[in-house]
Design a protein around this motif. Structure first.
Motif, short mmCIF file in Angstrom:
data_model
loop_
_atom_site.label_atom_id
_atom_site.label_comp_id
_atom_site.label_asym_id
_atom_site.label_seq_id
_atom_site.Cartn_x
_atom_site.Cartn_y
_atom_site.Cartn_z
N MET A 1 0.82 -1.20 0.00
CA MET A 1 0.00 0.00 0.00
C MET A 1 0.86 1.25 0.00
SD MET A 1 -3.26 -0.41 0.43
CE MET A 1 -3.42 -1.63 -0.73
N THR A 204 -6.04 2.17 -9.30
CA THR A 204 -6.08 3.59 -8.95
C THR A 204 -5.91 4.43 -10.20
OG1 THR A 204 -4.27 2.78 -7.61
CG2 THR A 204 -5.35 4.66 -6.81
N ASN A 205 -4.92 4.02 -11.00
CA ASN A 205 -4.64 4.74 -12.22
C ASN A 205 -5.81 4.74 -13.18
OD1 ASN A 205 -2.58 6.16 -13.35
ND2 ASN A 205 -1.16 4.44 -13.30
N ILE A 207 -9.03 4.41 -12.52
CA ILE A 207 -10.12 5.25 -12.03
C ILE A 207 -9.78 6.72 -12.24
CG2 ILE A 207 -11.48 5.88 -10.02
CD1 ILE A 207 -10.84 3.14 -8.86
N LEU A 238 -10.40 -1.89 -6.25
CA LEU A 238 -9.82 -1.01 -5.24
C LEU A 238 -10.46 -1.24 -3.87
CD1 LEU A 238 -7.91 1.40 -4.67
CD2 LEU A 238 -9.88 2.87 -5.02
N LEU A 239 -11.76 -1.54 -3.87
CA LEU A 239 -12.44 -1.71 -2.59
C LEU A 239 -12.26 -3.12 -2.03
CD1 LEU A 239 -15.76 0.23 -3.22
CD2 LEU A 239 -13.74 0.97 -2.00
N PRO A 242 -7.75 -4.72 -1.04
CA PRO A 242 -7.13 -4.45 0.27
C PRO A 242 -7.65 -5.38 1.37
CG PRO A 242 -7.71 -2.40 -0.78
CD PRO A 242 -8.31 -3.48 -1.62
N VAL A 243 -8.91 -5.83 1.23
CA VAL A 243 -9.46 -6.74 2.24
C VAL A 243 -8.71 -8.07 2.20
CG1 VAL A 243 -11.54 -7.92 2.99
CG2 VAL A 243 -11.68 -5.60 2.11
#
Lengths: 630, 193
Positions: A1, A204-205, A207, A238-239, A242-243
């Motif tokens: 991250m 990220t890029n 979006i 993205l959501l 990370p989980v």
């Protein structure tokens, strides 16, 4: 991250260099920051990984079809993993695990999104490159290293991870449990951590580029459906990824530090483990909170690509553009609240199971909207059966036939008997595996001219399509019946059980179908690689498409467009518009140049434009538009 | 105040990059949200689970440190915008020191917990979660300190003012986020102690 923040600031240094760019072999082909080259890197890596995963599946299919036969050649290649010419049980588990992992993550997530998001987002939106080309490059190289580590796990003494692609603890958390839970599992975890970093950097890029770097006139409702799909896919990624990081971090602590997040009351090989009080169900919750959205991460880009290809090759506007977008948004939201349907048999509260069942079944609504819109787009279209179009139609076929069985599996009562059987294997290989790979192949055939400036051979494309299409159905359809009979998945030699003996003939049939379909992929591999160098040269817009990528020169240049970035005036689906002399109108053509085909709703309530149009129609006495406006 | 002209494409690029940072922060937040829900699901699973200890006082001091550092980074950013470069350098250095102080204060808190018998390897994983939350946060603090150092190096090397302000903008945003994240974690743990 942490890399995000670093990369976000790092790349500040790199954006001044449009135009005065010295390209060596290394910066052009290897550490490239150009979105087109990164797309090619993702695609070719993805194809190689797909071939690897396919070969693994052939190996375990051989075991399933001929459990008693010896194949000395296997021992030559696999050594102790196939002693006496027979795949050994532990290696069988490793094969299914790595096959699943590579196909789901490395091929259908990175290979599919990585390729087409990188290629199409800047091209179809009219951007010179991604928001942060440097992060984009990092995204590929994290992915590449993840691939190498995953493959490398075949070369360690104890073999690759074997706990299934879902790596449920305690099996995956106790290194002593099976040989695959030793070093192989550690490598799996390292590889997946890098993979997640790659996905987050890439996502990220994507979006950010979609939201910030659209060309003039390209409002959200003028974006092609490909972009909508890739954009929403990136949001889901993205959501949810990370989980998985959290889940994996806790698993690593359990494995290597002796904590008890997931472990409790275990006896392994006669020894009582010290871990107490953990909950393996906790892992399943965290895993499937990623795992289910992951299904849509795999599927949605395929839906986007086929929307574009079906519309272009039906020479018709996509039916229900807004409905298509809203159904994608619906799928995006619903994908986060259905994960419990993977866990109906974990002793879940039946009320909670009911909630998950309802949310799951609701997903059928947006999915059906999409299917009917595809069919309505094809309906009475002026269809051109290019290989890309065939694969797109094949994708719709698999989406229907695989989706229907989802209604059974999503039902918490039926799932009790279908859980972990071949019915599940059949379901997800059709709806997620075959549908997504067909979407990806459709994309490859369609955008090959844009990627490499040459055309692929059509005849080989047709051969490839029919072998794959028929092959996939022959492989996966019989599995439904096995599953209903109760045949469990991941079993090494289930035909040893008397009540399942009868399935041996079906196993042989499925394996032969798989081998033929696998050989059929040679048609694609040959076609793909030989066309890169010796395919017919492509014209600028070979398919008569409306979207912006076909306004760029065939030769790739840095910054995509030689002069100014084109401006967009209309939506991307003006195909066969009545009154126009051609059957397509690119997005860059202003309405003032197409007076004979403009319709009242084109002006979105702009009174001045409507007045000009009316005056023009009176002056030219155009019967076509008059009829429309009456 | 010095004005610098930028072409439009470059401005869009900077905007997009800052947006990237926001998205990254959303991703990081999701990671901690997952840990929180994991904690809740785990702790609700049995009466013998839960933090079952008073959080060390050191966490209060580290909270003070990180709140003060949020103020100093904001002042440093304001100084950068007003081209008060010496002030910017000083405040940045102070922020970095406070960040390092925060880091060691957290490590000290671990020591306090361990001395009490609330160890990482624990059959009550609710207590292990304290270490996971703070440890993952510290990993991000390290990244944050690197971002701050990078902004400071940029200032010392006298990079163009546009880039200087942009770096400071991102650094300040990220550092504030880390502060908020810590407060979220601390409050979450306090509510569950």
């Amino acid at each position: 991250m942490s890399t995000i923040a670093n990369a976000g600031t790092h790349s500040v240094d790199h954006h001044g260099d449009h135009g005065h760019h010295h390209e060596s072999f290394w910066t052009k082909y290897v550490f490239s920051q150009d979105h087109k080259m990164i797309a090619k890197q993702f695609l070719i890596t993805g194809i190689i990984m797909a071939v690897v995963a396919m070969l693994l599946s052939i190996l375990f299919r051989i075991q399933l079809a001929w459990p008693d036969k010896e194949f000395p050649i296997l021992e030559v290649f696999l050594g102790k993993w196939a002693e006496g010419g027979r795949i050994n049980p532990e290696f069988f588990l490793a094969l299914v695990t790595i096959h699943g992992t590579i196909m789901v993550f490395f091929v259908l997530t990175a290979g599919l999104s990585g390729t087409f998001a990188n290629l199409l987002i800047p091209y179809q939106l009219g951007a010179r490159d991604m928001a942060s080309p440097f992060m984009n490059m990092l995204s590929y190289w994290f992915f590449f290293v993840a691939c190498i580590i995953m493959i490398a796990s075949f070369f360690v003494e104890s073999g690759p991870a074997s706990a299934g692609w879902t790596i449920y603890p305690p099996l995956s958390a106790v290194p002593k449990a099976i040989s695959g839970s030793a070093t192989g599992m550690t490598l799996w975890l390292i590889s997946m951590t890098l993979f997640i970093a790659s996905q987050v950097l890439g996502g990220t890029n994507y979006i950010s580029t979609v939201l910030n770097m659209r060309t003039k006139g390209m409002d959200l409702w003028k974006m092609p459906l490909t972009i909508w799909a890739l954009f929403l896919t990136a949001i889901v990624g993205l959501l949810s990824f990370p989980v998985l990081v959290s889940a994996v971090v806790l698993l690593i602590f359990d494995r290597s530090f002796g904590t008890s997040f997931y472990l409790s009351d275990l006896v392994v090989q006669g020894q009582i483990l010290p871990n107490e009080g953990g909950s393996p169900i906790l892992f399943q919750h965290l895993f499937w909170f990623l795992g289910h959205p992951e299904v849509y991460i795999v599927l949605m880009p395929a839906l986007g690509l086929t929307s574009e290809v079906i519309s272009t090759n039906s020479r018709k506007p996509i039916f229900g553009y807004h409905a298509m977008v809203y159904s994608l948004i619906g799928i995006t939201i619903l994908s986060f609240i259905v994960w419990g349907h993977h866990m109906f048999v974990t002793g879940m509260n039946p009320f909670l199971g009911g909630v998950f069942m309802i949310t799951t079944l609701i997903i059928a609504v947006p999915s059906a909207v999409k299917v009917f819109n595809y069919l309505a787009t094809l309906w009475r279209g002026n269809i051109r059966f290019t290989p890309a179009m065939l694969f797109a139609i094949g994708m719709v076929s698999f989406f229907i036939s695989g989706g229907l069985t989802g209604i059974y599996l999503g039902n918490s009562a039926l799932d009790i008997s279908l859980h972990d059987t071949y019915f599940v294997v059949a379901h997800f290989h059709l709806v997620m595996g075959s549908a997504s790979i067909f979407g990806m192949l459709c994309g490859v055939y369609h955008w090959f001219p844009k990627l490499f400036g040459r055309m692929m051979n059509e005849k080989l494309g047709y051969l490839h399509f029919w072998l794959t299409f028929i092959g996939a159905y022959l492989v996966f359809f019989p599995m439904h019946f096995m599953g209903i009979d109760g045949v469990p998945r991941r079993y090494y030699a289930f035909t040893e059980f008397p009540f399942m003996e009868k399935w041996i003939s079906v196993n042989v049939f499925v394996t032969w179908a798989a081998i033929v379909a696998a050989v059929g992929q040679l048609a694609f591999i040959w076609n793909f690689f030989s066309s890169i160098w010796s395919g017919k040269r492509a014209t600028q817009n070979p398919w008569g498409s409306n979207t912006l990528e076909w306004t760029t020169p065939v030769e790739h240049i840095h910054g995509n467009w030689p002069g100014e970035i084109p401006t967009v005036y209309r939506w991307p689906y003006d195909y066969s518009k009545p009154g126009h002399h051609e059957d397509f109108i690119p997005q860059t053509v202003p309405f003032s140049e197409t007076m004979s085909s403009n319709l009242p709703h084109d002006f979105e309530g702009n009174a001045e434009a409507e007045r000009i149009q009316r005056e023009w129609e009176l002056a030219n006495n155009n019967p076509q538009t008059e009829k429309e406006t009456e | 105040m010095a004005k610098y002209t930028q072409d439009k494409e470059e401005l869009t690029q900077q905007k997009a990059k800052k947006f990237n940072l926001w998205l990254g922060m959303i991703g990081m937040f999701m990671m901690f949200a997952a840990l929180s829900s994991g904690f809740i699901v785990y702790t609700a699973g049995g009466i013998d689970r839960g933090i079952k200890t008073i959080l060390p006082e050191a966490f209060v001091y580290s909270t003070i440190l990180i709140v003060v550092s949020s103020v100093t980074i904001q002042l440093a950013y304001n100084a950068a915008r007003r081209t008060l470069f010496d002030k910017q350098k000083l405040l940045l250095a102070v922020t970095i020191l406070l960040g390092v102080g925060f880091f060691f204060m957290q490590v000290y808190a671990w020591g306090v917990l361990t001395a009490r018998g609330v160890v990482f390897v624990n059959s009550n994983a609710s207590q292990s979660f304290i270490y996971v939350f703070t440890g993952m946060h510290l990993a991000h603090i390290i990244a944050g300190i690197l971002v701050l150092v990078r902004a400071l190096v940029g200032r010392i090397r006298n990079i163009p003012q546009v880039n200087n302000v942009f770096r400071m903008d991102l650094a300040a945003l990220f550092w504030h986020f880390l502060g908020f994240l810590w407060i979220y974690i601390y409050v979450f743990l306090l509510l569950n102690q």
